[in-house]
Design a protein around this motif. Structure first.
Motif, short mmCIF file in Angstrom:
data_model
loop_
_atom_site.label_atom_id
_atom_site.label_comp_id
_atom_site.label_asym_id
_atom_site.label_seq_id
_atom_site.Cartn_x
_atom_site.Cartn_y
_atom_site.Cartn_z
N ASP A 499 -7.49 -16.09 78.88
CA ASP A 499 -8.02 -15.40 77.70
C ASP A 499 -8.42 -13.97 78.04
O ASP A 499 -8.17 -13.03 77.27
CB ASP A 499 -9.22 -16.16 77.13
CG ASP A 499 -8.82 -17.50 76.54
OD1 ASP A 499 -9.68 -18.38 76.46
OD2 ASP A 499 -7.64 -17.66 76.15
N TYR A 689 3.88 -20.67 71.13
CA TYR A 689 3.77 -19.74 72.25
C TYR A 689 2.48 -19.93 73.04
O TYR A 689 2.38 -19.48 74.18
CB TYR A 689 3.88 -18.30 71.75
CG TYR A 689 5.25 -17.96 71.20
CD1 TYR A 689 6.40 -18.35 71.89
CD2 TYR A 689 5.41 -17.29 70.01
CE1 TYR A 689 7.66 -18.06 71.41
CE2 TYR A 689 6.67 -16.99 69.51
CZ TYR A 689 7.79 -17.38 70.21
OH TYR A 689 9.04 -17.10 69.73
N SER A 690 1.51 -20.58 72.43
CA SER A 690 0.24 -20.81 73.13
C SER A 690 0.22 -22.11 73.90
O SER A 690 -0.77 -22.44 74.54
CB SER A 690 -0.91 -20.79 72.12
OG SER A 690 -0.72 -21.82 71.15
N GLN A 719 5.95 -13.43 78.21
CA GLN A 719 5.46 -14.26 77.12
C GLN A 719 6.15 -15.62 77.16
O GLN A 719 7.27 -15.76 77.67
CB GLN A 719 5.72 -13.58 75.76
CG GLN A 719 5.09 -12.21 75.63
CD GLN A 719 3.58 -12.25 75.70
OE1 GLN A 719 2.97 -13.19 75.22
NE2 GLN A 719 2.98 -11.23 76.30
#
Length: 757
Positions: A499, A689-690, A719
């Motif tokens: 994060d 994507y997370s 990514q």
């Protein structure tokens, strides 16, 4: 003071939680204080005082309400603890003057109110307690000394002591007043005929913790505890403050270190006796700041293992008493004592100049980058700590408080380290996915800075990061150098979490540094390690360093593998000349495989990695690092089983698969990512994507997949690509998963599953 007192002040306290023998065990605040003076010469008593105390948290447990008959409304208008303690001092001094007496000693029913409630709470609230609270007599111990036949001292309480003497409890309903009046009655009775007892068992509370070296004499196991969950930056004084009210033996705090010489959040604490150790155990899960600390029993052998074994050099360094010890980490290997003194500056003078410095070295005299410094007072130490993460030479230096036990541990650990790490024998092992000093998980807790000015230094990067600097891991800034040892314009930074890395990438991307805008991308630890080891990450894909490319030479070539004796110190620490790639040998009997360059198994190719390519030094010594070429059969098998055999990404996954086999000390063919049965590898598509490894394991709940059997795939920008590879234990289980879980939702996304054939 205590041994010559002519008056007693019988003292009682209650908290908003547990009371009696468990007083203070739940960290609740004091809400009630009651006291009364007893003249030891005239056998007279003074006025009975009762004061309510307003806690910071107005909340009472049911147990407290029942025992004290108090409710929250009773406390709303009361004074806070510091004001009540002032009233206590003023009233006692006034009565002493009226009686013509000079001194007094507190008398309590058990040590809990002083040691477990008053001192810890005052410490947390930064209150300075009057001197009278550092000495007291325990009525239970005095009674046991006077009447030894009354039973074991630990079983005594006010009611049992009165019953043994044939005394009746006084009639009193107000909470606290009853306890104090019964204590006064009991004290007067044992001082009168025929017992004629004199109070003599005076106890004390240490004003401060005494640091120092630990003697190697046997340590009583009934006096030692292990504290776990400590903040890494906590010092011995911080730990002593956590146990405020209890007496710790001199040099009795030993901070534990991990294999890399860093604190692991544990400490062994030695108390003066078993009673204090037992009271310390009652502080299990009490808080140090926002962290709760676990407290367990430990042994004397464990304590000596950490705190004992002082060498002559350490003993001489620590021979100066009452010194504040600071540890410096990350020093340049060329740093001299004068460099360190200049870095600390005149505002933080080192005790006895260079005599107050202790450099940590390996057995052969090589510097480790660590040093310990002595300061004569807290002010000088605080001035030195303000230089935390300032730069010496080209390296930022970490400074933090240390202890005598930590000095001993660090010196013992480095001095016992072998000059050359023992390498495994000749058996073939696959290449490691990442260097040992970096995490092997694909956690995206790193950022890559691209386009840095070539003149950029560490302080420039820290300034560029701004408020996010506090979220950088210790020694987490890695400058990427080119083959000539000059800045390449790239750097990697390890953040404390994914994060934090995401926030840095969002807020710092394309900010300017010295009139150049810098690109900031979130990336994984594995991608960072590959680049730092000499690989490349660009638009063409992720290319591993030479030592990670598959070796397709015949197995006999491994006979050239060097023995430990062939590895010199220079070979371990100097940057190598990288071998030029040669085309792979042609084997007509093999099925066609992608054309991959290979490097001959020369000694420097395995061990002599360019460790000057990252900055500063890793948490462990480069001498502990070993890389081995991947066996040809394993790599060919991995490449052929990938979904897109010719792609760079497929080759990358094959390397990761071989790395997994190495981590489990198994043949690569038995690794989960090396599917032993055709079709046990499943490709997931359409992932959010997370999504991470835990999300994928939850998606396949019930299939008993190991975390290392999941690889999340990323694109060139770092990514998530929305795809992952999952290895199942068998083809049958993989087929069942494809049938049952295809097109099921993961966070609202339908997931497509297919065999990798």
């Amino acid at each position: 003071m205590a041994s010559h007192s002519d008056t007693l002040v019988v003292f009682f306290g209650a908290t908003a939680g547990a009371n009696g023998g468990k007083l203070g065990s739940d960290e609740r605040e004091i809400i009630l204080l009651v006291w009364q003076i007893v003249d030891l010469h005239e056998k007279k008593v003074g006025k009975l005082h009762r004061c309510l105390v307003k806690p910071d948290t107005l909340e009472l447990t049911d147990e407290c309400k029942e025992e004290t008959d108090l409710i929250v409304d009773d406390l709303t208008k009361a004074d806070p603890l510091d004001k009540v303690l002032q009233q206590f001092q003023q009233s006692v001094q006034a009565e002493l003057e009226d009686l013509g007496r000079n001194s007094f000693t507190l008398c309590v029913d058990g040590p809990q109110v002083i040691r477990q409630a008053l001192h810890p709470e005052a410490s947390k609230k930064n209150l300075v307690l009057p001197e009278c609270f550092f000495s007291f007599v325990d009525l239970q111990k005095e009674f046991h000394k006077c009447c030894p036949n009354a039973g074991p001292g630990e079983d005594l309480n006010l009611s049992s002591m009165l019953e043994y003497l044939g005394l009746s409890s006084v009639s009193e309903h107000a909470s606290g007043l009853l306890d104090v009046r019964n204590m006064v009655q009991l004290a007067l009775h044992i001082m009168a005929e025929p017992l004629n007892h004199r109070f003599s068992c005076f106890e004390s509370v240490k004003y401060k913790f005494e640091s120092g070296t630990c003697k190697t004499d046997p340590v009583d196991s009934e006096t030692v505890i292990r504290a776990r969950g400590l903040p890494w930056q906590s010092s011995d004084q911080d730990i002593a403050r956590f146990f405020k009210g209890l007496n710790i033996a001199k040099g009795g705090v030993a901070l534990c270190l991990n294999a890399q010489g860093r604190r692991n959040g544990e400490a062994l604490v030695r108390f003066v006796n078993e009673e204090h150790r037992d009271l310390a155990l009652e502080r299990h899960k009490h808080h140090m700041g926002s962290r709760y600390i676990e407290v367990y029993k430990a042994t004397g052998e464990e304590f000596l293992k950490i705190a004992g074994g002082t060498s002559n050099e350490v003993a001489q360094f620590l021979s100066k008493e009452n010194q504040v010890i600071i540890r410096m980490r990350g020093l340049p290997f060329t740093a001299t004592p004068q460099d360190v003194l200049s870095f600390l500056g005149p505002e933080s003078p080192v005790t006895d100049g260079t005599e107050g410095l202790l450099f940590v070295k390996y057995p052969d005299g090589r510097p480790s980058g660590d040093a310990f410094v002595l300061f004569s007072c807290e002010e000088y130490a605080q001035n030195a700590l303000r230089k935390h993460k300032q730069v010496l030479g080209k390296r930022y230096i970490e400074l933090f408080r240390s202890t005598a036990a930590e000095v001993q541990q660090v010196l013992n650990r480095y001095m016992s380290a072998p000059l050359i790490s023992t390498l495994p024998p000749a058996p073939i092992l696959p290449v490691m996915a990442t260097p040992p000093f970096l995490a092997t998980a694909n956690t995206r807790d790193c950022v890559r800075l691209r386009g840095l000015p070539y003149t950029a230094a560490i302080e420039d990067i820290l300034e560029f990061m701004g408020e996010h600097t506090v979220d950088i891991k210790p020694h987490g800034v890695h400058m990427v150098l080119n083959q000539q040892g000059r800045p390449s314009g790239d750097a990697f930074i390890q953040m404390k979490s994914s994060d934090k890395a995401f926030m840095v990438a969002q807020k710092c991307h394309k900010k300017t540094m010295k009139d150049r805008y810098v690109e900031v991308f979130q990336c994984s630890t594995e991608e960072m390690s590959i680049v730092l080891m000499g690989g490349t990450l660009n638009r063409s894909g992720l290319s591993p360093p030479p030592c990670k490319l598959p070796c397709l030479s015949p197995p006999t070539a491994y006979g050239a593998f060097p023995s430990p004796a062939m590895l010199s110190e220079a070979g371990l620490y100097q940057p190598p000349l990288m071998a030029s790639p040669r085309p792979p040998p042609q084997h007509s009997g093999h099925s066609p495989t992608p054309a991959l360059a290979y490097y001959p198994p020369q000694p420097h190719l395995y061990m002599n990695m360019n460790y000057t390519a990252y900055y500063p030094s890793p948490p462990v010594s480069p001498s502990t690092v070993g890389y081995f070429a991947t066996p040809p059969g394993a790599m060919a098998s991995a490449v052929s089983q990938s979904h897109h055999p010719g792609s760079a990404a497929a080759a990358h996954h094959a390397h990761a698969a071989a790395a997994h086999a190495h981590a489990h000390h198994a043949h690569p063919g038995s690794s989960p990512m090396m599917a032993s049965a055709h079709g046990s590898l499943v490709r997931m598509q359409g992932l959010p994507y997370s999504a991470g490894v835990k999300d994928i394991l939850s998606f396949f709940q019930g299939y008993q997949l190991p975390p290392e059997g999941v690889i999340v795939l990323y694109n060139l920008s770092g990514q998530c690509s929305g795809e992952a590879l999952v290895a199942f234990p068998s083809e049958e289980l993989a087929g069942q998963a494809v049938l049952e879980r295809s097109h099921h939702l993961l966070y609202g996304h339908p997931i497509r599953l297919a065999f990798c054939t």
